[in-house]
Design a protein around this motif. Structure first.
Motif, PDB file in Angstrom:
ATOM      1  N   ASP B   1      -1.070  85.481  16.500  1.00 18.10           N
ATOM      2  CA  ASP B   1      -1.245  86.294  17.705  1.00 18.10           C
ATOM      3  C   ASP B   1      -0.111  87.313  17.806  1.00 18.10           C
ATOM      4  OD1 ASP B   1      -0.969  85.782  21.241  1.00 18.10           O
ATOM      5  OD2 ASP B   1      -2.096  87.256  20.103  1.00 18.10           O
ATOM      6  N   GLN B   2      -0.452  88.576  17.606  1.00 13.26           N
ATOM      7  CA  GLN B   2       0.572  89.610  17.548  1.00 13.26           C
ATOM      8  C   GLN B   2       0.939  90.071  18.947  1.00 13.26           C
ATOM      9  OE1 GLN B   2      -0.752  92.397  14.524  1.00 13.26           O
ATOM     10  NE2 GLN B   2       1.072  93.594  14.949  1.00 13.26           N
ATOM     11  N   GLN B   3       2.159  89.842  19.340  1.00 18.69           N
ATOM     12  CA  GLN B   3       2.577  90.202  20.694  1.00 18.69           C
ATOM     13  C   GLN B   3       3.069  91.644  20.790  1.00 18.69           C
ATOM     14  OE1 GLN B   3       4.731  86.940  22.868  1.00 18.69           O
ATOM     15  NE2 GLN B   3       5.002  86.203  20.783  1.00 18.69           N
ATOM     16  N   VAL B   4       3.440  92.217  19.660  1.00 23.50           N
ATOM     17  CA  VAL B   4       3.914  93.606  19.633  1.00 23.50           C
ATOM     18  C   VAL B   4       3.102  94.339  18.575  1.00 23.50           C
ATOM     19  CG1 VAL B   4       5.886  95.130  19.223  1.00 23.50           C
ATOM     20  CG2 VAL B   4       6.243  92.914  20.320  1.00 23.50           C
ATOM     21  N   LYS B   5       2.457  95.424  18.994  1.00 24.63           N
ATOM     22  CA  LYS B   5       1.565  96.122  18.062  1.00 24.63           C
ATOM     23  C   LYS B   5       1.894  97.594  17.953  1.00 24.63           C
ATOM     24  CE  LYS B   5      -2.372  93.132  19.054  1.00 24.63           C
ATOM     25  NZ  LYS B   5      -3.754  93.042  19.536  1.00 24.63           N
ATOM     26  N   GLN B   6       1.912  98.066  16.731  1.00 30.05           N
ATOM     27  CA  GLN B   6       2.021  99.499  16.478  1.00 30.05           C
ATOM     28  C   GLN B   6       0.734  99.869  15.757  1.00 30.05           C
ATOM     29  OE1 GLN B   6       6.352  98.711  14.991  1.00 30.05           O
ATOM     30  NE2 GLN B   6       6.126 100.931  15.173  1.00 30.05           N
ATOM     31  N   ASN B   7      -0.165 100.496  16.479  1.00 24.40           N
ATOM     32  CA  ASN B   7      -1.514 100.681  15.960  1.00 24.40           C
ATOM     33  C   ASN B   7      -1.655 101.809  14.961  1.00 24.40           C
ATOM     34  OD1 ASN B   7      -2.751  98.526  17.365  1.00 24.40           O
ATOM     35  ND2 ASN B   7      -2.625  99.717  19.254  1.00 24.40           N
ATOM     36  N   SER B   8      -0.634 102.679  14.882  1.00 28.50           N
ATOM     37  CA  SER B   8      -0.712 103.749  13.887  1.00 28.50           C
ATOM     38  C   SER B   8       0.161 103.380  12.695  1.00 28.50           C
ATOM     39  CB  SER B   8      -0.209 105.066  14.480  1.00 28.50           C
ATOM     40  OG  SER B   8      -1.004 105.454  15.557  1.00 28.50           O
ATOM     41  N   PRO B   9      -0.441 103.120  11.544  1.00 28.73           N
ATOM     42  CA  PRO B   9       0.374 102.756  10.379  1.00 28.73           C
ATOM     43  C   PRO B   9       1.198 103.934   9.855  1.00 28.73           C
ATOM     44  CG  PRO B   9      -1.971 102.462   9.901  1.00 28.73           C
ATOM     45  CD  PRO B   9      -1.869 103.027  11.276  1.00 28.73           C
ATOM     46  N   SER B  10       0.716 105.158  10.126  1.00 33.15           N
ATOM     47  CA  SER B  10       1.456 106.295   9.603  1.00 33.15           C
ATOM     48  C   SER B  10       1.283 107.508  10.511  1.00 33.15           C
ATOM     49  CB  SER B  10       0.995 106.640   8.184  1.00 33.15           C
ATOM     50  OG  SER B  10      -0.357 107.003   8.191  1.00 33.15           O
ATOM     51  N   LEU B  11       2.259 108.415  10.386  1.00 35.51           N
ATOM     52  CA  LEU B  11       2.261 109.643  11.184  1.00 35.51           C
ATOM     53  C   LEU B  11       2.930 110.726  10.356  1.00 35.51           C
ATOM     54  CD1 LEU B  11       1.963 111.063  14.005  1.00 35.51           C
ATOM     55  CD2 LEU B  11       4.272 110.251  14.495  1.00 35.51           C
ATOM     56  N   SER B  12       2.313 111.915  10.352  1.00 31.97           N
ATOM     57  CA  SER B  12       2.894 113.030   9.615  1.00 31.97           C
ATOM     58  C   SER B  12       3.085 114.207  10.561  1.00 31.97           C
ATOM     59  CB  SER B  12       1.967 113.423   8.459  1.00 31.97           C
ATOM     60  OG  SER B  12       2.529 114.460   7.706  1.00 31.97           O
ATOM     61  N   VAL B  13       4.299 114.764  10.595  1.00 34.97           N
ATOM     62  CA  VAL B  13       4.572 115.905  11.478  1.00 34.97           C
ATOM     63  C   VAL B  13       5.350 116.963  10.704  1.00 34.97           C
ATOM     64  CG1 VAL B  13       4.595 114.500  13.559  1.00 34.97           C
ATOM     65  CG2 VAL B  13       6.721 114.988  12.392  1.00 34.97           C
ATOM     66  N   GLN B  14       5.323 118.152  11.242  1.00 36.16           N
ATOM     67  CA  GLN B  14       6.045 119.256  10.628  1.00 36.16           C
ATOM     68  C   GLN B  14       7.488 119.256  11.138  1.00 36.16           C
ATOM     69  OE1 GLN B  14       3.777 120.791   8.596  1.00 36.16           O
ATOM     70  NE2 GLN B  14       5.509 121.811   7.627  1.00 36.16           N
ATOM     71  N   GLU B  15       8.404 119.624  10.284  1.00 37.82           N
ATOM     72  CA  GLU B  15       9.812 119.743  10.688  1.00 37.82           C
ATOM     73  C   GLU B  15       9.931 120.636  11.920  1.00 37.82           C
ATOM     74  OE1 GLU B  15      12.245 121.445   7.627  1.00 37.82           O
ATOM     75  OE2 GLU B  15      14.113 121.137   8.727  1.00 37.82           O
ATOM     76  N   GLY B  16      10.760 120.196  12.862  1.00 39.26           N
ATOM     77  CA  GLY B  16      10.976 120.969  14.083  1.00 39.26           C
ATOM     78  C   GLY B  16      10.043 120.605  15.229  1.00 39.26           C
ATOM     79  N   ARG B  17       8.946 119.933  14.902  1.00 40.87           N
ATOM     80  CA  ARG B  17       7.997 119.536  15.954  1.00 40.87           C
ATOM     81  C   ARG B  17       8.386 118.172  16.509  1.00 40.87           C
ATOM     82  NH1 ARG B  17       3.416 122.953  15.249  1.00 40.87           N
ATOM     83  NH2 ARG B  17       2.753 122.162  17.288  1.00 40.87           N
ATOM     84  N   THR B 108       5.503 101.822  11.768  1.00 37.02           N
ATOM     85  CA  THR B 108       4.788 103.082  11.574  1.00 37.02           C
ATOM     86  C   THR B 108       5.609 103.919  10.609  1.00 37.02           C
ATOM     87  OG1 THR B 108       3.812 103.115  13.793  1.00 37.02           O
ATOM     88  CG2 THR B 108       3.993 105.233  12.651  1.00 37.02           C
ATOM     89  N   THR B 109       4.958 104.381   9.547  1.00 38.28           N
ATOM     90  CA  THR B 109       5.650 105.227   8.570  1.00 38.28           C
ATOM     91  C   THR B 109       5.569 106.670   9.023  1.00 38.28           C
ATOM     92  OG1 THR B 109       5.093 103.716   6.772  1.00 38.28           O
ATOM     93  CG2 THR B 109       5.746 105.950   6.168  1.00 38.28           C
ATOM     94  N   LEU B 110       6.727 107.250   9.277  1.00 37.53           N
ATOM     95  CA  LEU B 110       6.801 108.656   9.705  1.00 37.53           C
ATOM     96  C   LEU B 110       7.176 109.530   8.517  1.00 37.53           C
ATOM     97  CD1 LEU B 110       6.932 110.911  11.887  1.00 37.53           C
ATOM     98  CD2 LEU B 110       9.349 110.311  12.178  1.00 37.53           C
ATOM     99  N   GLN B 111       6.395 110.570   8.323  1.00 35.66           N
ATOM    100  CA  GLN B 111       6.730 111.566   7.303  1.00 35.66           C
ATOM    101  C   GLN B 111       6.935 112.900   7.999  1.00 35.66           C
ATOM    102  OE1 GLN B 111       3.638 112.770   4.546  1.00 35.66           O
ATOM    103  NE2 GLN B 111       5.126 113.213   2.946  1.00 35.66           N
ATOM    104  N   VAL B 112       8.116 113.477   7.819  1.00 35.63           N
ATOM    105  CA  VAL B 112       8.404 114.789   8.393  1.00 35.63           C
ATOM    106  C   VAL B 112       8.424 115.798   7.252  1.00 35.63           C
ATOM    107  CG1 VAL B 112      10.012 116.192   9.728  1.00 35.63           C
ATOM    108  CG2 VAL B 112       9.763 113.742  10.232  1.00 35.63           C
ATOM    109  N   LYS B 113       7.492 116.740   7.315  1.00 37.76           N
ATOM    110  CA  LYS B 113       7.350 117.701   6.223  1.00 37.76           C
ATOM    111  C   LYS B 113       8.197 118.941   6.479  1.00 37.76           C
ATOM    112  CE  LYS B 113       2.631 116.299   5.209  1.00 37.76           C
ATOM    113  NZ  LYS B 113       1.210 116.688   5.230  1.00 37.76           N
ATOM    114  N   PRO B 114       8.923 119.381   5.436  1.00 38.77           N
ATOM    115  CA  PRO B 114       9.765 120.582   5.614  1.00 38.77           C
ATOM    116  C   PRO B 114       8.902 121.835   5.816  1.00 38.77           C
ATOM    117  CG  PRO B 114      10.288 119.435   3.569  1.00 38.77           C
ATOM    118  CD  PRO B 114       9.046 118.795   4.119  1.00 38.77           C
TER     119      PRO B 114
END
Lengths: 113, 114
Positions: B1-17, B108-114
């Motif tokens: 039973d997962q008491q803490v959830k991060q529903n997005s496994p990954s996220l990609s954003v542009q640098e500066g955003r 959640t794996t965050l990728q920040v693209k240059p």
């Protein structure tokens, strides 16, 4: 200066063997922890010691035995290793067992063949 | 039973955003929440925390928001930088049986693209 250190970083061993992982912290913290990160990347607490006394013991097989010779050290001994024990084991420490940040070591990747 | 959830496994954003990472929890006994950042082959590093008596905590580019009624917290990173690319874990601890125990989300794996 490494705040929380673990040895070894990698450990490859055969099923049925007994192995130990060592952890040391130089932060002067009172509380130390062992966490396991499984293949699905979940980080789960296994044990916690406060001033050399066991305070958290999750449902971990009794093949796992933590030992804290002093406040700065918390070792993890694993008997009769099984394939399912393969994981990354992280040691951590905090000022006290309450709401304080926990500082993690670099992890020990254990592979059981 | 997962008491803490991060529903997005990954996220990609542009640098500066702005990067927004979300976390939900189910246990109302949790009263302290933390965010950790993890690079490959390293241990998690503490980033920022918030007590349940607050709804916002800021530290430089990092802000954590807590919505107790929704049992939801979020981490905002503004502006995002390529060095922020990592796995972000949210964690919770609380009273009773959860004292001193950090219960982690799955990251959640965050990728920040240059």
């Amino acid at each position: 200066d490494t705040a929380v250190s673990q040895t070894p970083k990698y450990l490859v061993t055969q099923m049925g063997n007994d192995k130990s992982i060592k952890c040391e912290q130089n932060l002067g913290h009172d509380t130390m922890y062992w966490y396991k990160q499984d293949s699905k990347k979940f980080l789960k607490i296994m044990f916690s010691y406060n001033n050399k006394e066991l305070i958290i013991n999750e449902t971990v097989p009794n093949r796992f035995s933590p030992k804290s010779p002093d406040k700065a050290h918390l070792n993890l001994h694993i008997n009769s290793l099984e394939l399912g024990d393969s994981a990354v084991y992280f040691c951590a420490s905090s000022q006290d067992p309450g709401k304080s940040e926990q500082f993690f070591g670099p992890g020990t990747r254990l592979t059981v063949l | 039973d997962q008491q803490v959830k991060q529903n997005s496994p990954s996220l990609s954003v542009q640098e500066g955003r702005i990067s927004i990472l979300n976390c939900d929890y189910t246990n109302s006994m949790f009263d302290y929440f933390l965010w950790y950042k993890k690079y490959p082959a390293e241990g998690p590093t503490f980033l920022i925390s918030i007590s349940s008596i607050k709804d916002k905590n800021e530290d430089g580019r990092f802000t954590v928001f807590l919505n107790k009624s929704a049992k939801h917290l979020s981490l905002h990173i503004v502006p995002s930088q390529p060095g922020d690319s990592a796995v972000y874990f949210c964690a919770a601890s609380g009273k009773g049986g959860n004292t001193g125990k950090l219960i982690f989300g799955q990251g959640t794996t965050l990728q920040v693209k240059p």
